[in-house]
Design an enzyme around this catalytic site. Structure first.
Site: not given
Ligand SMILES: [Zn+2]
Length: 425
Positions: A128, A130-131, A183, A200-201, A251, A327
Protein backbone atom coordinates in the site's frame (compact mmCIF):
# COMPACT_ATOMS: atom_id res chain seq x y z
CA UNK A 1 52.41 2.70 -34.12
CA UNK A 2 55.72 2.62 -32.24
CA UNK A 3 56.01 -0.20 -29.71
CA UNK A 4 56.37 2.17 -26.72
CA UNK A 5 53.14 4.01 -27.64
CA UNK A 6 51.30 0.67 -28.03
CA UNK A 7 52.40 -0.33 -24.56
CA UNK A 8 51.24 2.99 -23.12
CA UNK A 9 47.79 2.66 -24.77
CA UNK A 10 47.44 -0.87 -23.45
CA UNK A 11 48.32 0.27 -19.95
CA UNK A 12 45.78 3.10 -20.08
CA UNK A 13 42.94 0.73 -21.10
CA UNK A 14 43.85 -1.63 -18.27
CA UNK A 15 43.66 1.22 -15.77
CA UNK A 16 40.18 2.29 -16.96
CA UNK A 17 38.74 -1.23 -16.52
CA UNK A 18 40.07 -1.65 -13.01
CA UNK A 19 38.81 1.83 -12.05
CA UNK A 20 35.31 0.92 -13.29
CA UNK A 21 35.37 -2.17 -11.09
CA UNK A 22 36.58 -0.09 -8.17
CA UNK A 23 33.77 2.43 -8.74
CA UNK A 24 31.21 -0.38 -8.62
CA UNK A 25 32.43 -1.28 -5.16
CA UNK A 26 32.03 2.31 -4.09
CA UNK A 27 28.23 2.57 -4.38
CA UNK A 28 27.26 5.17 -1.78
CA UNK A 29 25.27 3.78 1.14
CA UNK A 30 21.85 5.45 1.47
CA UNK A 31 20.82 6.04 5.08
CA UNK A 32 18.02 3.56 5.74
CA UNK A 33 17.56 4.39 9.41
CA UNK A 34 16.89 8.11 9.39
CA UNK A 35 14.83 8.90 6.31
CA UNK A 36 12.24 7.55 3.90
CA UNK A 37 14.10 6.39 0.80
CA UNK A 38 12.77 6.89 -2.71
CA UNK A 39 12.61 3.94 -5.13
CA UNK A 40 16.02 4.72 -6.71
CA UNK A 41 17.70 4.97 -3.32
CA UNK A 42 16.21 1.65 -2.20
CA UNK A 43 17.65 -0.04 -5.28
CA UNK A 44 20.98 1.69 -4.67
CA UNK A 45 21.03 0.33 -1.11
CA UNK A 46 20.34 -3.20 -2.35
CA UNK A 47 23.14 -2.80 -4.90
CA UNK A 48 25.48 -1.56 -2.17
CA UNK A 49 24.77 -4.68 -0.07
CA UNK A 50 25.23 -7.02 -3.03
CA UNK A 51 28.68 -5.56 -3.70
CA UNK A 52 29.67 -5.79 -0.05
CA UNK A 53 28.44 -9.20 1.17
CA UNK A 54 28.96 -12.61 -0.43
CA UNK A 55 25.73 -13.94 1.14
CA UNK A 56 23.53 -11.37 -0.63
CA UNK A 57 21.89 -11.69 -4.04
CA UNK A 58 19.46 -9.37 -5.80
CA UNK A 59 16.60 -10.63 -7.99
CA UNK A 60 14.58 -8.51 -10.39
CA UNK A 61 11.02 -9.84 -10.10
CA UNK A 62 9.50 -7.78 -12.89
CA UNK A 63 8.52 -4.27 -13.90
CA UNK A 64 5.70 -2.09 -12.63
CA UNK A 65 3.24 -0.39 -14.97
CA UNK A 66 5.46 2.73 -15.08
CA UNK A 67 8.53 0.58 -15.80
CA UNK A 68 10.10 0.58 -12.36
CA UNK A 69 11.98 -2.54 -11.30
CA UNK A 70 10.57 -4.68 -8.50
CA UNK A 71 13.48 -6.14 -6.62
CA UNK A 72 13.95 -8.80 -3.97
CA UNK A 73 17.02 -9.33 -1.84
CA UNK A 74 18.03 -12.88 -0.96
CA UNK A 75 20.11 -13.25 2.20
CA UNK A 76 21.52 -16.75 2.51
CA UNK A 77 24.45 -17.29 4.84
CA UNK A 78 24.76 -20.95 3.77
CA UNK A 79 24.97 -20.26 0.04
CA UNK A 80 27.96 -21.81 -1.68
CA UNK A 81 29.54 -18.46 -2.56
CA UNK A 82 29.60 -17.36 1.08
CA UNK A 83 30.86 -20.69 2.41
CA UNK A 84 33.67 -20.61 -0.14
CA UNK A 85 34.52 -17.05 0.90
CA UNK A 86 34.64 -18.15 4.57
CA UNK A 87 36.89 -21.05 3.62
CA UNK A 88 39.23 -18.75 1.68
CA UNK A 89 39.35 -16.37 4.62
CA UNK A 90 40.13 -19.23 7.00
CA UNK A 91 42.96 -20.37 4.75
CA UNK A 92 44.29 -16.82 4.52
CA UNK A 93 44.27 -16.43 8.30
CA UNK A 94 45.95 -19.80 8.68
CA UNK A 95 48.74 -18.58 6.41
CA UNK A 96 49.05 -15.35 8.38
CA UNK A 97 49.33 -17.38 11.57
CA UNK A 98 52.24 -19.25 9.94
CA UNK A 99 50.44 -22.56 10.00
CA UNK A 100 50.57 -24.55 6.79
CA UNK A 101 47.50 -25.08 4.64
CA UNK A 102 47.64 -28.83 5.17
CA UNK A 103 46.78 -28.40 8.84
CA UNK A 104 43.62 -26.39 8.13
CA UNK A 105 40.43 -28.52 8.24
CA UNK A 106 39.09 -29.80 4.94
CA UNK A 107 35.83 -28.25 3.71
CA UNK A 108 32.99 -29.90 5.56
CA UNK A 109 29.65 -30.77 3.94
CA UNK A 110 27.24 -27.91 4.18
CA UNK A 111 23.51 -27.98 3.73
CA UNK A 112 23.69 -25.55 0.82
CA UNK A 113 24.03 -28.09 -1.98
CA UNK A 114 21.80 -30.60 -0.23
CA UNK A 115 18.09 -30.71 0.56
CA UNK A 116 17.32 -27.88 2.91
CA UNK A 117 13.59 -28.27 3.49
CA UNK A 118 11.47 -25.29 4.36
CA UNK A 119 14.06 -22.80 5.53
CA UNK A 120 12.99 -19.50 3.93
CA UNK A 121 11.39 -16.46 5.50
CA UNK A 122 9.67 -14.15 3.01
CA UNK A 123 8.94 -10.55 4.01
CA UNK A 124 7.19 -7.96 1.86
CA UNK A 125 6.49 -4.27 2.45
CA UNK A 126 5.16 -1.28 0.53
CA UNK A 127 2.12 -2.96 -1.04
CA UNK A 128 0.00 0.00 0.00
CA UNK A 129 1.68 3.11 -1.34
CA UNK A 130 1.04 5.45 1.58
CA UNK A 131 2.28 3.01 4.25
CA UNK A 132 5.85 4.35 4.09
CA UNK A 133 6.77 2.90 7.45
CA UNK A 134 6.37 -0.66 6.09
CA UNK A 135 9.10 0.03 3.51
CA UNK A 136 11.34 1.52 6.21
CA UNK A 137 10.79 -1.51 8.48
CA UNK A 138 11.50 -3.98 5.64
CA UNK A 139 14.73 -2.06 4.95
CA UNK A 140 15.57 -2.22 8.66
CA UNK A 141 15.19 -6.03 8.55
CA UNK A 142 17.59 -6.06 5.59
CA UNK A 143 19.99 -3.79 7.51
CA UNK A 144 19.92 -6.07 10.57
CA UNK A 145 20.51 -9.24 8.54
CA UNK A 146 23.37 -7.81 6.49
CA UNK A 147 25.20 -4.91 8.12
CA UNK A 148 24.54 -6.35 11.61
CA UNK A 149 24.90 -9.98 10.58
CA UNK A 150 27.14 -10.97 13.49
CA UNK A 151 24.38 -9.99 15.95
CA UNK A 152 21.93 -12.18 14.05
CA UNK A 153 24.24 -15.05 13.19
CA UNK A 154 22.13 -17.65 15.02
CA UNK A 155 19.17 -16.76 12.84
CA UNK A 156 21.18 -16.56 9.63
CA UNK A 157 22.76 -19.97 10.03
CA UNK A 158 19.31 -21.57 10.23
CA UNK A 159 17.19 -19.52 7.87
CA UNK A 160 17.34 -17.99 4.44
CA UNK A 161 15.58 -14.66 3.84
CA UNK A 162 13.88 -13.17 0.80
CA UNK A 163 12.71 -9.60 1.33
CA UNK A 164 10.80 -7.38 -1.08
CA UNK A 165 10.98 -3.95 0.55
CA UNK A 166 8.80 -2.18 -2.01
CA UNK A 167 6.06 -4.20 -3.74
CA UNK A 168 4.25 -1.21 -5.30
CA UNK A 169 6.91 1.25 -6.52
CA UNK A 170 4.64 3.36 -8.78
CA UNK A 171 2.11 4.09 -6.05
CA UNK A 172 4.90 4.75 -3.53
CA UNK A 173 6.59 7.31 -5.80
CA UNK A 174 3.22 8.94 -6.46
CA UNK A 175 2.78 9.55 -2.71
CA UNK A 176 6.03 11.55 -2.72
CA UNK A 177 5.23 13.77 -5.68
CA UNK A 178 1.42 14.07 -5.86
CA UNK A 179 -0.83 12.59 -3.22
CA UNK A 180 0.44 11.48 0.16
CA UNK A 181 -2.63 9.38 0.89
CA UNK A 182 -2.58 7.28 -2.30
CA UNK A 183 -2.98 3.55 -1.58
CA UNK A 184 -3.29 1.62 -4.88
CA UNK A 185 -0.90 1.10 -7.80
CA UNK A 186 -0.95 3.48 -10.83
CA UNK A 187 -2.21 1.43 -13.77
CA UNK A 188 -5.23 3.03 -15.46
CA UNK A 189 -8.37 0.91 -15.60
CA UNK A 190 -9.87 0.25 -19.04
CA UNK A 191 -13.27 1.91 -19.64
CA UNK A 192 -13.02 3.82 -16.36
CA UNK A 193 -11.89 7.29 -15.39
CA UNK A 194 -10.28 5.85 -12.27
CA UNK A 195 -6.68 4.79 -11.84
CA UNK A 196 -5.21 2.00 -9.76
CA UNK A 197 -5.98 -1.36 -8.20
CA UNK A 198 -5.48 -2.42 -4.60
CA UNK A 199 -2.67 -4.95 -4.95
CA UNK A 200 -3.76 -6.60 -1.71
CA UNK A 201 -7.16 -7.54 -3.19
CA UNK A 202 -5.86 -8.78 -6.56
CA UNK A 203 -4.68 -12.31 -5.61
CA UNK A 204 -6.56 -15.36 -6.79
CA UNK A 205 -8.04 -16.62 -3.55
CA UNK A 206 -11.70 -15.71 -3.06
CA UNK A 207 -10.90 -12.78 -5.36
CA UNK A 208 -14.50 -12.71 -6.64
CA UNK A 209 -15.77 -11.53 -3.23
CA UNK A 210 -13.65 -8.34 -3.26
CA UNK A 211 -14.80 -4.76 -4.01
CA UNK A 212 -15.57 -4.34 -7.73
CA UNK A 213 -16.12 -0.57 -7.96
CA UNK A 214 -13.05 0.93 -9.64
CA UNK A 215 -13.37 4.19 -7.71
CA UNK A 216 -12.87 2.48 -4.36
CA UNK A 217 -9.58 2.48 -2.53
CA UNK A 218 -9.83 -1.30 -2.20
CA UNK A 219 -10.75 -2.04 -5.86
CA UNK A 220 -9.88 -5.70 -6.56
CA UNK A 221 -8.97 -5.20 -10.26
CA UNK A 222 -10.64 -6.45 -13.42
CA UNK A 223 -9.42 -10.02 -12.91
CA UNK A 224 -7.08 -11.91 -10.56
CA UNK A 225 -3.45 -10.95 -11.19
CA UNK A 226 -4.45 -8.18 -13.57
CA UNK A 227 -1.57 -6.07 -12.21
CA UNK A 228 2.12 -6.44 -13.14
CA UNK A 229 3.11 -5.99 -9.48
CA UNK A 230 0.95 -8.89 -8.22
CA UNK A 231 2.05 -11.11 -11.13
CA UNK A 232 5.70 -10.47 -10.22
CA UNK A 233 5.02 -11.40 -6.59
CA UNK A 234 3.05 -14.50 -7.59
CA UNK A 235 5.90 -15.70 -9.82
CA UNK A 236 8.57 -15.55 -7.13
CA UNK A 237 6.23 -17.10 -4.55
CA UNK A 238 5.48 -20.02 -6.87
CA UNK A 239 9.16 -20.43 -7.67
CA UNK A 240 10.07 -20.55 -3.99
CA UNK A 241 7.01 -22.38 -2.71
CA UNK A 242 8.76 -25.58 -1.60
CA UNK A 243 11.26 -23.69 0.52
CA UNK A 244 8.93 -21.16 2.15
CA UNK A 245 8.51 -21.57 5.89
CA UNK A 246 7.16 -18.22 7.07
CA UNK A 247 5.57 -15.38 5.10
CA UNK A 248 5.16 -11.93 6.64
CA UNK A 249 3.23 -9.09 5.01
CA UNK A 250 3.90 -5.61 6.47
CA UNK A 251 1.16 -2.99 6.71
CA UNK A 252 0.30 -0.04 8.95
CA UNK A 253 -1.02 1.24 11.28
CA UNK A 254 -3.30 -0.93 13.43
CA UNK A 255 -0.70 -2.35 15.86
CA UNK A 256 -1.75 -5.93 15.35
CA UNK A 257 -0.35 -9.26 14.24
CA UNK A 258 -2.95 -11.22 12.31
CA UNK A 259 -3.28 -14.63 10.72
CA UNK A 260 -5.60 -16.09 8.02
CA UNK A 261 -8.32 -16.08 7.13
CA UNK A 262 -9.14 -12.65 5.80
CA UNK A 263 -11.95 -13.78 3.48
CA UNK A 264 -13.89 -15.55 6.25
CA UNK A 265 -14.39 -15.43 10.00
CA UNK A 266 -13.76 -19.18 10.12
CA UNK A 267 -10.35 -20.18 11.42
CA UNK A 268 -7.92 -22.43 9.55
CA UNK A 269 -7.11 -25.84 10.98
CA UNK A 270 -3.68 -24.78 12.18
CA UNK A 271 -4.83 -21.51 13.75
CA UNK A 272 -3.33 -22.38 17.14
CA UNK A 273 0.12 -22.68 15.60
CA UNK A 274 -0.35 -19.35 13.83
CA UNK A 275 -1.52 -17.71 17.03
CA UNK A 276 1.49 -19.09 18.90
CA UNK A 277 3.75 -17.51 16.29
CA UNK A 278 1.95 -14.16 16.45
CA UNK A 279 2.06 -14.20 20.26
CA UNK A 280 5.82 -14.78 20.16
CA UNK A 281 6.19 -11.55 18.18
CA UNK A 282 3.77 -9.65 20.36
CA UNK A 283 5.46 -10.72 23.61
CA UNK A 284 8.91 -9.83 22.30
CA UNK A 285 7.78 -6.29 21.44
CA UNK A 286 5.96 -5.96 24.75
CA UNK A 287 9.09 -6.90 26.69
CA UNK A 288 11.20 -4.53 24.55
CA UNK A 289 9.27 -1.31 25.08
CA UNK A 290 5.84 -2.20 26.48
CA UNK A 291 3.91 -1.63 23.25
CA UNK A 292 0.82 -3.79 23.05
CA UNK A 293 -0.04 -5.49 19.76
CA UNK A 294 -3.41 -7.18 19.28
CA UNK A 295 -3.40 -10.75 17.99
CA UNK A 296 -6.13 -12.60 16.10
CA UNK A 297 -7.41 -13.62 12.68
CA UNK A 298 -7.64 -10.91 9.99
CA UNK A 299 -11.42 -11.09 9.57
CA UNK A 300 -12.04 -11.08 13.33
CA UNK A 301 -9.66 -8.25 14.25
CA UNK A 302 -10.56 -5.95 11.36
CA UNK A 303 -14.27 -6.88 11.69
CA UNK A 304 -14.63 -7.18 7.92
CA UNK A 305 -13.94 -9.76 5.27
CA UNK A 306 -10.84 -9.12 3.16
CA UNK A 307 -10.77 -11.20 -0.02
CA UNK A 308 -7.97 -11.66 -2.54
CA UNK A 309 -5.19 -10.68 -0.12
CA UNK A 310 -1.62 -11.91 -0.49
CA UNK A 311 -1.52 -13.56 2.92
CA UNK A 312 -4.65 -15.67 2.25
CA UNK A 313 -3.20 -16.62 -1.15
CA UNK A 314 0.17 -17.62 0.32
CA UNK A 315 -1.49 -19.67 3.06
CA UNK A 316 -4.37 -21.13 1.05
CA UNK A 317 -2.87 -21.67 -2.41
CA UNK A 318 0.93 -21.71 -2.04
CA UNK A 319 0.50 -23.77 1.18
CA UNK A 320 3.12 -21.94 3.22
CA UNK A 321 2.62 -23.33 6.75
CA UNK A 322 3.06 -20.01 8.56
CA UNK A 323 1.74 -16.72 7.18
CA UNK A 324 1.01 -13.49 9.04
CA UNK A 325 0.17 -9.82 8.53
CA UNK A 326 1.89 -7.32 10.81
CA UNK A 327 0.17 -3.96 11.12
CA UNK A 328 2.94 -1.67 12.33
CA UNK A 329 2.45 1.10 14.85
CA UNK A 330 2.07 4.74 13.96
CA UNK A 331 -1.50 5.24 15.05
CA UNK A 332 -0.87 8.67 16.52
CA UNK A 333 1.32 9.72 13.60
CA UNK A 334 -0.51 8.36 10.55
CA UNK A 335 0.88 6.40 7.64
CA UNK A 336 4.14 8.35 7.48
CA UNK A 337 5.55 8.94 10.96
CA UNK A 338 8.32 11.57 11.08
CA UNK A 339 11.79 10.48 10.06
CA UNK A 340 12.90 10.47 13.72
CA UNK A 341 10.45 7.61 14.37
CA UNK A 342 11.89 5.34 11.67
CA UNK A 343 14.77 4.01 13.72
CA UNK A 344 12.81 3.33 16.97
CA UNK A 345 9.89 1.71 15.11
CA UNK A 346 12.35 -0.28 12.99
CA UNK A 347 14.22 -1.59 16.03
CA UNK A 348 11.09 -2.38 18.00
CA UNK A 349 9.59 -4.23 15.02
CA UNK A 350 12.82 -6.14 14.45
CA UNK A 351 12.59 -7.51 18.01
CA UNK A 352 9.18 -8.96 17.18
CA UNK A 353 10.08 -10.14 13.67
CA UNK A 354 13.30 -11.81 14.84
CA UNK A 355 11.42 -13.65 17.59
CA UNK A 356 8.77 -14.80 15.12
CA UNK A 357 11.46 -16.14 12.76
CA UNK A 358 13.04 -18.12 15.62
CA UNK A 359 9.64 -19.46 16.68
CA UNK A 360 8.74 -20.36 13.08
CA UNK A 361 11.89 -22.47 12.88
CA UNK A 362 10.99 -24.25 16.14
CA UNK A 363 7.37 -24.81 15.09
CA UNK A 364 8.27 -26.20 11.66
CA UNK A 365 11.87 -27.48 11.73
CA UNK A 366 13.16 -28.27 8.21
CA UNK A 367 14.35 -31.75 9.29
CA UNK A 368 12.20 -32.83 12.24
CA UNK A 369 13.89 -35.19 14.66
CA UNK A 370 17.38 -34.37 13.48
CA UNK A 371 19.55 -32.31 15.75
CA UNK A 372 21.68 -29.61 14.19
CA UNK A 373 25.04 -28.27 15.15
CA UNK A 374 27.57 -25.89 13.73
CA UNK A 375 31.15 -26.81 12.99
CA UNK A 376 33.59 -24.43 11.36
CA UNK A 377 30.71 -22.09 10.56
CA UNK A 378 28.72 -24.79 8.70
CA UNK A 379 25.58 -26.66 9.49
CA UNK A 380 25.68 -30.35 10.30
CA UNK A 381 22.85 -32.72 10.90
CA UNK A 382 24.05 -34.86 13.78
CA UNK A 383 21.84 -37.84 13.12
CA UNK A 384 23.14 -38.06 9.56
CA UNK A 385 26.71 -37.87 10.77
CA UNK A 386 26.36 -40.58 13.38
CA UNK A 387 24.41 -42.94 11.09
CA UNK A 388 27.08 -42.54 8.45
CA UNK A 389 29.82 -43.22 10.95
CA UNK A 390 28.06 -46.43 12.01
CA UNK A 391 27.55 -47.46 8.38
CA UNK A 392 31.18 -46.83 7.50
CA UNK A 393 32.44 -48.61 10.63
CA UNK A 394 30.89 -51.88 9.44
CA UNK A 395 32.89 -51.80 6.19
CA UNK A 396 36.04 -49.86 7.06
CA UNK A 397 37.79 -50.35 10.34
CA UNK A 398 39.12 -47.16 11.99
CA UNK A 399 38.50 -45.09 8.93
CA UNK A 400 36.24 -41.99 9.15
CA UNK A 401 33.79 -41.39 6.28
CA UNK A 402 35.25 -39.35 3.47
CA UNK A 403 33.66 -36.18 2.20
CA UNK A 404 32.47 -37.94 -0.98
CA UNK A 405 30.97 -40.85 0.99
CA UNK A 406 29.11 -38.42 3.19
CA UNK A 407 27.78 -36.52 0.19
CA UNK A 408 26.65 -39.59 -1.76
CA UNK A 409 24.95 -41.05 1.30
CA UNK A 410 23.07 -37.84 1.88
CA UNK A 411 22.09 -37.72 -1.81
CA UNK A 412 20.74 -41.29 -1.70
CA UNK A 413 17.94 -40.01 0.52
CA UNK A 414 18.15 -43.00 2.92
CA UNK A 415 19.46 -40.87 5.72
CA UNK A 416 17.71 -37.57 5.22
CA UNK A 417 14.05 -37.75 4.35
CA UNK A 418 13.39 -34.74 2.17
CA UNK A 419 10.01 -33.35 3.17
CA UNK A 420 9.73 -30.84 0.39
CA UNK A 421 11.23 -30.10 -3.00
CA UNK A 422 14.83 -29.30 -3.89
CA UNK A 423 16.37 -26.00 -2.79
CA UNK A 424 15.89 -22.99 -5.02
CA UNK A 425 19.11 -21.08 -4.30
ZN1 LIG B 1 -1.93 -1.84 4.12
Amino acid sequence: MPVSLKRRTKKRTKKTVSYAKFQKLLVARPDVLHGYLRHDDINRYLEYLKNRYSFVQIHVLGMSHERRQLKAIEIDWNCEKNLEAIERERARRALLNRTTLTTTPLPQPSVCTEPRGRNTVFIEGGTHAREWITVAVALNCIYQLTEKHMRNYELLRKLRFIIVPLANPDGYEYTFVKSRRWRKNRRPIKHSRHIGTDCNRNYDFHWEDGPSKSGRNTFKGVKPFSEPETRAMRNILLKQKDSLLFFLSLHSYAESIMYPWGYSKDLPESWQKLEKLALAGRNAIKSYNGRHYRVGSIAKLTKRRISGSIVDYVFGVINVPLALVMELPSHALGFQPPAEAISPIGHESWFGIREMCKTAYDLEPPFPGLEETVHNGKLFVNAVKSTLQQATATTTVNKPPTYNALMSAMKSGDLVKQRHGPPKC
